[in-house]
Every structure is written in C-alpha cells, then in structure tokens.
Design a protein around this motif. Structure first.
Motif, PDB file in Angstrom:
ATOM      1  N   MET A  95      -4.607  -1.124   5.841  1.00 39.82           N
ATOM      2  CA  MET A  95      -4.942  -0.110   5.402  1.00 39.82           C
ATOM      3  C   MET A  95      -5.348   0.960   6.352  1.00 39.82           C
ATOM      4  O   MET A  95      -5.360   1.917   6.199  1.00 39.82           O
ATOM      5  CB  MET A  95      -6.767  -0.436   5.051  1.00 39.82           C
ATOM      6  CG  MET A  95      -7.582   0.649   4.436  1.00 39.82           C
ATOM      7  SD  MET A  95      -9.467   0.262   4.573  1.00 39.82           S
ATOM      8  CE  MET A  95     -10.152   2.028   4.941  1.00 39.82           C
TER       9      MET A  95
ATOM     10  N   ALA B  78     -14.874  -6.523   8.468  1.00 34.86           N
ATOM     11  CA  ALA B  78     -13.808  -7.364   8.830  1.00 34.86           C
ATOM     12  C   ALA B  78     -12.859  -6.797   9.950  1.00 34.86           C
ATOM     13  O   ALA B  78     -12.443  -5.493   9.680  1.00 34.86           O
ATOM     14  CB  ALA B  78     -12.998  -7.733   7.764  1.00 34.86           C
TER      15      ALA B  78
ATOM     16  N   GLN C 276       0.926  -1.412  -0.008  1.00 33.26           N
ATOM     17  CA  GLN C 276      -0.074  -0.082  -0.003  1.00 33.26           C
ATOM     18  C   GLN C 276       0.847   1.209   0.011  1.00 33.26           C
ATOM     19  O   GLN C 276       0.459   2.152  -0.639  1.00 33.26           O
ATOM     20  CB  GLN C 276      -0.936  -0.005   1.227  1.00 33.26           C
ATOM     21  CG  GLN C 276      -2.079  -1.051   1.027  1.00 33.26           C
ATOM     22  CD  GLN C 276      -2.955  -1.231   2.323  1.00 33.26           C
ATOM     23  OE1 GLN C 276      -2.997  -0.262   2.990  1.00 33.26           O
ATOM     24  NE2 GLN C 276      -3.562  -2.307   2.484  1.00 33.26           N
TER      25      GLN C 276
ATOM     26  N   LEU D  56      -1.701   8.503   5.516  1.00 36.16           N
ATOM     27  CA  LEU D  56      -2.463   9.632   4.810  1.00 36.16           C
ATOM     28  C   LEU D  56      -3.051  10.835   5.695  1.00 36.16           C
ATOM     29  O   LEU D  56      -3.010  12.035   5.044  1.00 36.16           O
ATOM     30  CB  LEU D  56      -3.819   8.952   4.340  1.00 36.16           C
ATOM     31  CG  LEU D  56      -3.823   8.519   2.666  1.00 36.16           C
ATOM     32  CD1 LEU D  56      -4.957   7.776   2.400  1.00 36.16           C
ATOM     33  CD2 LEU D  56      -3.576   9.969   1.908  1.00 36.16           C
ATOM     34  N   LYS D  57      -3.615  10.672   6.630  1.00 38.90           N
ATOM     35  CA  LYS D  57      -3.779  11.755   7.712  1.00 38.90           C
ATOM     36  C   LYS D  57      -2.760  12.795   7.946  1.00 38.90           C
ATOM     37  O   LYS D  57      -3.205  13.959   7.823  1.00 38.90           O
ATOM     38  CB  LYS D  57      -4.453  11.381   8.976  1.00 38.90           C
ATOM     39  CG  LYS D  57      -6.023  10.550   8.648  1.00 38.90           C
ATOM     40  CD  LYS D  57      -6.715  10.396   9.957  1.00 38.90           C
ATOM     41  CE  LYS D  57      -8.093   9.718   9.949  1.00 38.90           C
ATOM     42  NZ  LYS D  57      -7.655   8.211   9.492  1.00 38.90           N
TER      43      LYS D  57
ATOM     44  N   TRP E 152       2.019   1.945  -3.526  1.00 40.04           N
ATOM     45  CA  TRP E 152       0.934   2.492  -4.367  1.00 40.04           C
ATOM     46  C   TRP E 152       0.664   4.037  -3.906  1.00 40.04           C
ATOM     47  O   TRP E 152       0.544   4.923  -4.848  1.00 40.04           O
ATOM     48  CB  TRP E 152      -0.408   1.663  -3.807  1.00 40.04           C
ATOM     49  CG  TRP E 152      -1.837   1.988  -4.642  1.00 40.04           C
ATOM     50  CD1 TRP E 152      -1.786   1.646  -5.930  1.00 40.04           C
ATOM     51  CD2 TRP E 152      -2.665   3.117  -4.635  1.00 40.04           C
ATOM     52  NE1 TRP E 152      -2.967   2.277  -6.539  1.00 40.04           N
ATOM     53  CE2 TRP E 152      -3.456   2.963  -5.588  1.00 40.04           C
ATOM     54  CE3 TRP E 152      -2.636   3.903  -3.233  1.00 40.04           C
ATOM     55  CZ2 TRP E 152      -4.625   4.153  -5.507  1.00 40.04           C
ATOM     56  CZ3 TRP E 152      -3.771   4.911  -3.301  1.00 40.04           C
ATOM     57  CH2 TRP E 152      -4.598   4.819  -4.631  1.00 40.04           C
TER      58      TRP E 152
ATOM     59  N   TYR F  92      -0.553   7.406  16.116  1.00 36.19           N
ATOM     60  CA  TYR F  92      -1.910   7.282  15.305  1.00 36.19           C
ATOM     61  C   TYR F  92      -2.028   5.576  15.523  1.00 36.19           C
ATOM     62  O   TYR F  92      -1.134   4.776  15.163  1.00 36.19           O
ATOM     63  CB  TYR F  92      -1.801   7.227  13.809  1.00 36.19           C
ATOM     64  CG  TYR F  92      -2.137   8.839  13.449  1.00 36.19           C
ATOM     65  CD1 TYR F  92      -0.955   9.805  13.887  1.00 36.19           C
ATOM     66  CD2 TYR F  92      -3.248   9.136  13.294  1.00 36.19           C
ATOM     67  CE1 TYR F  92      -1.382  11.119  13.481  1.00 36.19           C
ATOM     68  CE2 TYR F  92      -3.435  10.746  13.005  1.00 36.19           C
ATOM     69  CZ  TYR F  92      -2.535  11.715  13.017  1.00 36.19           C
ATOM     70  OH  TYR F  92      -2.783  12.803  12.913  1.00 36.19           O
TER      71      TYR F  92
ATOM     72  N   PRO G 299      -4.435  -7.046   4.552  1.00 32.52           N
ATOM     73  CA  PRO G 299      -5.052  -6.089   3.807  1.00 32.52           C
ATOM     74  C   PRO G 299      -5.738  -4.771   4.692  1.00 32.52           C
ATOM     75  O   PRO G 299      -5.477  -3.750   4.344  1.00 32.52           O
ATOM     76  CB  PRO G 299      -5.840  -6.506   2.621  1.00 32.52           C
ATOM     77  CG  PRO G 299      -5.404  -7.934   2.626  1.00 32.52           C
ATOM     78  CD  PRO G 299      -4.964  -8.515   3.869  1.00 32.52           C
ATOM     79  N   VAL G 300      -6.763  -5.239   5.398  1.00 28.90           N
ATOM     80  CA  VAL G 300      -7.667  -4.381   5.897  1.00 28.90           C
ATOM     81  C   VAL G 300      -6.870  -3.741   7.205  1.00 28.90           C
ATOM     82  O   VAL G 300      -7.181  -2.667   7.710  1.00 28.90           O
ATOM     83  CB  VAL G 300      -8.782  -4.790   6.501  1.00 28.90           C
ATOM     84  CG1 VAL G 300      -9.870  -5.139   5.043  1.00 28.90           C
ATOM     85  CG2 VAL G 300      -8.916  -5.955   7.310  1.00 28.90           C
TER      86      VAL G 300
ATOM     87  N   GLY H 260      -8.633  -1.806  10.054  1.00 30.48           N
ATOM     88  CA  GLY H 260      -8.964  -0.754   8.946  1.00 30.48           C
ATOM     89  C   GLY H 260     -10.571   0.134   9.340  1.00 30.48           C
ATOM     90  O   GLY H 260     -10.523   1.249   8.730  1.00 30.48           O
ATOM     91  N   MET H 261     -11.463  -0.376   9.911  1.00 29.91           N
ATOM     92  CA  MET H 261     -12.782   0.331  10.123  1.00 29.91           C
ATOM     93  C   MET H 261     -12.461   1.581  11.096  1.00 29.91           C
ATOM     94  O   MET H 261     -11.692   1.586  11.825  1.00 29.91           O
ATOM     95  CB  MET H 261     -13.457  -0.781  10.759  1.00 29.91           C
ATOM     96  CG  MET H 261     -13.921  -1.770   9.955  1.00 29.91           C
ATOM     97  SD  MET H 261     -15.330  -2.788  10.637  1.00 29.91           S
ATOM     98  CE  MET H 261     -14.872  -3.454  12.180  1.00 29.91           C
ATOM     99  N   PRO H 262     -13.375   2.489  10.705  1.00 34.46           N
ATOM    100  CA  PRO H 262     -13.075   3.662  11.669  1.00 34.46           C
ATOM    101  C   PRO H 262     -13.846   3.620  13.100  1.00 34.46           C
ATOM    102  O   PRO H 262     -14.891   4.175  13.236  1.00 34.46           O
ATOM    103  CB  PRO H 262     -13.954   4.722  10.641  1.00 34.46           C
ATOM    104  CG  PRO H 262     -15.068   3.978  10.093  1.00 34.46           C
ATOM    105  CD  PRO H 262     -14.256   2.585   9.686  1.00 34.46           C
TER     106      PRO H 262
ATOM    107  N   THR I 195      -1.920   2.545   6.674  1.00 34.44           N
ATOM    108  CA  THR I 195      -1.912   3.449   5.598  1.00 34.44           C
ATOM    109  C   THR I 195      -2.941   4.881   5.749  1.00 34.44           C
ATOM    110  O   THR I 195      -2.496   5.945   5.227  1.00 34.44           O
ATOM    111  CB  THR I 195      -2.180   2.947   4.394  1.00 34.44           C
ATOM    112  OG1 THR I 195      -1.492   1.501   4.441  1.00 34.44           O
ATOM    113  CG2 THR I 195      -1.738   3.631   3.204  1.00 34.44           C
ATOM    114  N   GLY I 196      -4.087   4.580   6.228  1.00 30.43           N
ATOM    115  CA  GLY I 196      -5.072   5.800   6.458  1.00 30.43           C
ATOM    116  C   GLY I 196      -4.302   6.673   7.369  1.00 30.43           C
ATOM    117  O   GLY I 196      -4.657   7.798   7.220  1.00 30.43           O
TER     118      GLY I 196
END
Lengths: 379, 379
Positions: free
Chosen positions: A350, A341, A23, A357-358, A26, A144, A346-347, A152-154, A353-354
């Motif tokens: 994520m 999930a 990720q 990104l922040k 990417w 973080y 992967p999640v 990866g869920m919020p 990676t999220g």
C-alpha cells in the motif's frame, strides 16, 4: 482528454511484490487520466519484457513471468532499456536486494523515477544516500520510499511535511520493529509477566513474525536502519546504522551458533537474564520495551531497551504494531504519533502504491495545468 | 530553470491566518522552482490588492493590510479578479465563514484552486459537497482541506491513500475535539475521579480551550462536522452533521440561557449527573470518553459518550490531543491510528501550508516532466 501513458517496471514478485501487482491491477482500472504500461517485470531468476515496450497484462503478469520469463539482463542493460522508453518510466523495486539498491543512482541519473520499500539503499553508507538524491536532481527524476519505514503508514511523508513547512524536529522515538513489538508486548505486559522469553521468541517464529533466523531481528539492526533513514531525512548526516549505539538482544555466547534452530535451542539458558530486565522495570512501576530514538538537539541516536510508564503509548502497544512519535517545536510537549501495522505484504505494498498515486496525481495536475506550462515553460 | 509564478490569495488573518502567513514567508524563501506571488489579502473588513496583481510583500502583509486595506469587494468581484490573473491562482481561506464556503463552487468552476482548514463547506449540506467537487472537475481546479479534520495531522491524506490504493474502510473512530479530549482526560482519568465536571469546564474555558460559549463545544456539533467529512470522503452520502445521532452534553435546562457565563454559573447543578456517568463506567472497569464513530459496514454514524478499557489508546489520551483510528480490511483487527494536537494556530496552519506544498511539488514535477507534456499533451 486522451489517456496518457506512463511506463512501469516492477522487480520482485514475492510477499510485497505480489500484493503490489494486485493493487496495481486495481489502480490501473480506477485511474482516469493516465494509463499504466507494465513494460518490464522480473523476479530473482526470470525477466519478461519486449523490445518495443509492449504492454504486459498486469492481471496475469506473475504467471506469464513464470511461464515465459527468461534469464534477467544485467543491471546496466535494464537501465539502457528503461532509459530509452518512449514515455517516462517508473521503476518499482520490491526486492530487498543490495545490488539493485546500489544501482539507484544510475537509474535516477538516466531519468528513471524509483519507488521502493527497500530499506537498504537509504540506510547504507551516507555516501550512497547523497549519491541517490544528487542523482535524482541531475536526472530530473524522483525517489519515493514511504514503505521503507512503517510500511504503508504515513511516516516519511509526515516527516517531510513537518520539515518542509518549517517545523523543527526535536526528537523521534518509536517501536520500529513488528517482531520486537510482538515480543515485548507479550513478555512484559503492562501488569505481570507474560512467560519465558525463549518461549515467546519460539512462538513468534512459529507464527512467522520473525526472520528465519530470529537473530536477524534480535540484533537490532532492522530498527537501526529505520532510525537511520528518519534521522537523515531530518537532516543528520548519519554515517551508517552501526555508527551509533545499538543494543543487541543476542546473548554473547549465542552469536557464534551456526543457525537459528541451534540459537533457539540454547536461548532458554538466558531466560533468567531477560526476566531480571523485565522485573527491574516492574519494580520501578515501569515496563520495558525495545525502542529506537533520535535526539535532534544533541544529535544522538540509540537503539535498545528502555523503560516506560504503563500508560505510555509505547507501553500499551498491542500485537505487532509499530508506533512512531515526532516531537516538534509546533507540537510541543505531546508528539504527533502514528501507530499501526508496520509489516506485512498488503500494507507494505500500500505504501508503494500510495507513492505511485502521488506521481500519477502530479501528472494529472500537470495536464490540467498545461496552460501554465505552455505559457511559462518555454520562456 | 527560471522561477515560475503561482498567485496566491489569502483571506483571514486571525489565529490560523497569521500563523499561515509566517509559514508562507518561510516557504517562499525556501522554494526553489517557483515563486509565490501574494496578489490578494483580506480580513473581515479590509482587503488589499492591485489591478495588475503586483506582489504584496508577504513579510509585512498583515501590517500593510491594517494600514492600507480598503473595504473588501463582494465575492463575485473577488472571483472575477482572481480568475483573470495571468497565472494559476490558489485561494487560501483561513476563515470559518459560511458565506465564503458557499462560494467555493464558483471559485472552482473558474479554475481557482482552494486550500482551507474551514470545515463549513465540507460539513454543510450534501448538495454543497457535491457541487464543490463537481465544480473542481469542471474548472480543472483542486480542493485541499487537510486541516479541516485533526489540523496538521495526516488524516484526510491518509484516508485518501487508503481508499485510492483499494483498501476497504470498515470503521472510523476517534476523539475529534481538543476541548472534549481535555475535559474527559481530566474528569475521568484512567483511575479515580478528576474533580467536579463544572470546575473542569470552567478551568478549560479559563485556559482558552473552549469556545467563548462552551456550549458550542459541548453540543457535539464540531465532532459531528468532522465525522461528516471523513464519512463522505469514505463514500457515505451523509446528508448533514445533524442527520445522525449526536449526544449533546448541554443539560436540557441550560439550553435556553442567554450566554456562556450564565451557563457556566448553573452547570454545577448537573455535576452529580456527570459524576454518575463517570462512576458507572468506573464500576465496570472502564473510562468514559466523548467520541465520534462511523461504522462503514452498517453505514451508521454517532457522536457521544462511550466506554473504553483503561489501556485503550482513546482512554490514555493526554492533554487536548485528538486521536483518529481507521479500521480497514488490510490493517485487520488493529487500526491505523494518528494522534496529536488537533487544534491551535501553528499546527492548523501547517496543514494548510502542507497542502500548498503538495501543489507546488506537483508543479515542480510537471516542469521536470515537461517532455512528457510536450510529447503527449498536444496529441
């Protein structure tokens, strides 16, 4: 605007770590305002880095580490190396190591921002929790850890937003373990029986849904750790994940067995006991699930078996999904709920990676707001 | 560190606007690194502001506006006033006005960041959508609109995170309207019938769960607007909320009636028609719900009645809750789902305040990262 550089150090290249590196590769190709400079990468017995912080190619980082990595330096050496970098450094800890978690305060005090899915640091002693967040303030750095609960869920970000906009959390409740979710969705479907408990545990292990020793899931500690993190974020000074009632599903007689295989072999002796728990709920028109809950009013946390109506979102969960509900003053009787999930490379990556990104977005905003900084900061 | 100032302009003091002002007052007392300066406040026929951008007291802003407000200036005058402010300005549009929405590009090009729950701008023509986001790039400003779909729930931010970390969205599906949710949860419970359709619509209106004319909910356009926003964020150039199939629940014979009361009076003539739809689903072991869905593979959007298994999360929804599911490559067969209240002043305002917090956090981070800016920005 010329690209600005942010250094990134990655520790851990296993299930989550390898997905994160994909990720990151990417993201690095899709970021416009900054460039990410991978300056340090390490796995359990190897590390790769250059004294001048020269870029390690992200696309080939794993094989290069395998081929050219040397014995990893001690943690204080890593801290010194990263703290002396010419640009801001973000440390991504994709391990589940306690030793690294305990060193977070040292990294943070030296200005190194941390992103991690590692639960250990945030669900250890309350003293470590306080040390971590105080050190971030001292060092002007950030922590973080979205993926430490629900992958990866919020979850963490939603809880932050609720609290920081002034809502009042009254209760947090959910199925926090993918393993427990899978086991009970199979064992106690919304109607009828799903089979013998021990067979379902064996099946889950065969599918890779449990730890190598399933007792590490069945003892409830993973759920207690996640609940500890959410409770602390919501303001409760929870001393440790064992400082509140946690129901273990390991029969007392099987605690002492030396390994997971022996445990699985003997588990069928307790199928009747589990079947009684299931059918007692069924007779009352309910289904049994393994949940964690935190009552913010009475300040009581607990982890264990509870009964739910067959149409309750916790009862109708599928697969190995997690579900987490926030009951708040603003949301009233029906909670804000997130489901999906809560494990898997992967999640989980994520969420990491999220978080990255922040930080990158904030830096991008900082660049665009530079007139504000130029006019105000130096006052 | 001395407090840094951010100017804020608020338009709209109705249901959402008044809740936002309360939350802003709370936030303003709880922010450490910045001070928020309310420099402009307006409602439909009154505005309050000072040529020198002097602070309007947030706690008493509404009554002061009522007492001392003057006729609002034209939009170009507001733009000029805000663009000339000595600090960065955030415009919070808590109205549902089209005229203001159409002026977003003008504000953004002048460097004014916009936060809004107003769906209009993002679900109008695709040309306006492009103009808004291109203008933000030109102006170095930002657009936040979390509350435009699902109120304060993390919908827009979650979709952003999925996409920007490289996941692939395959399908978006949900109950996007609190009114439709309430009507169908009552009318078609997971077992049996809930009563006459027209009675349930009348009850919903009496409870304040519908627009003054319930046809404004039953035409499906509100759902189509929200689906348009999510589809565009996911990368589909959807021309308008009427450029894909949208099923209206207004019987053809009742379209021409002059007001909502006449409509409600005649609606019982169509109870049999709705009962047939409900019982057809029931005979097949399903329940009927009003949903919006977007297949990202076939690029097809639609809004209307669909059937679901009685244990499906959409079927077991309660009250007037929204539910939105993201099916993605990473999440596999089971989606990432968010559920909860998708309407109401406090939770809609929470999404707006949450967006404001994200900006304030980025500014805080920018201050802490000032050495990075000082060393890099001027290169």
């Amino acid at each position: 605007m010329a690209p600005k550089q942010v250094n990134i150090a990655v520790i851990g290249t296993g299930g989550v770590g390898s997905c994160f590196l994909s990720q990151l590769a990417w993201l690095s190709k899709n970021l416009h305002s900054h460039s990410l400079n991978l300056c340090y990468i390490a796995m359990i017995d190897k590390a790769l880095y250059h004294p001048d912080y020269a870029a390690i190619d992200i696309d080939t980082a794993s094989p290069t580490l395998e081929a050219k990595g040397t014995s990893p330096p001690a943690i204080p050496t890593i801290v010194d190396y990263l703290a002396a970098a010419p640009h801001k450094v973000i440390l991504v800890d994709n391990t589940s190591a306690n030793s690294l978690a305990e060193a977070y305060p040292t990294f943070l005090r030296r200005g190194i921002t941390i992103i991690t899915p590692n639960k250990k640091a945030f669900s250890g002693s309350y003293e470590l929790w306080q040390d971590i967040f105080n050190s971030a303030v001292t060092g002007g750095s950030f922590v973080y850890h979205e993926s430490s609960v629900g992958a990866g869920m919020p979850i963490i970000s939603t809880l932050h937003d609720l609290i920081q906009t002034g809502d009042v959390i009254t209760r947090i409740e959910g199925v926090f373990s993918g393993t427990m979710s899978y086991l009970f969705n199979k064992f106690a479907p919304t109607s009828g029986s799903g089979g013998n408990w021990s067979d379902i545990v064996k099946e889950a292990k065969a599918l890779g849904f449990t730890e190598p020793d399933p007792r590490d899931d069945l003892n409830g500690l993973d759920v207690a750790r996640k609940l500890t993190i959410l409770g602390r974020l919501a303001g409760l000074p929870i001393e440790s994940p064992t400082s509140f009632p946690v129901e273990s599903l390991i029969p007392e007689g099987l605690n002492g067995l030396s390994n997971g295989d022996e445990f699985l072999h003997s588990l069928s002796d307790y199928d009747n006991m589990m079947e009684e728990k299931r059918s007692a709920a069924e007779k009352a028109g309910k289904v049994v699930r393994f949940v964690g809950s935190m009552d913010m009013v009475s300040k009581e946390a607990k982890v264990g078996l509870e009964w739910f109506d067959p149409t309750h979102p916790i009862a109708t969960l599928k697969g190995s999904d997690n579900i987490i509900s926030f009951y708040t003053k603003r949301y009233g009787a029906l909670p804000l709920t997130v489901r999906g999930a809560g494990a898997g490379g992967p999640v989980t990556a994520m969420g990491v990676t999220g978080d990255l990104l922040k930080i990158m977005k904030a830096l991008c905003m900082a660049l665009l707001y530079r007139w504000l900084l130029q006019s105000n900061i130096t006052k």
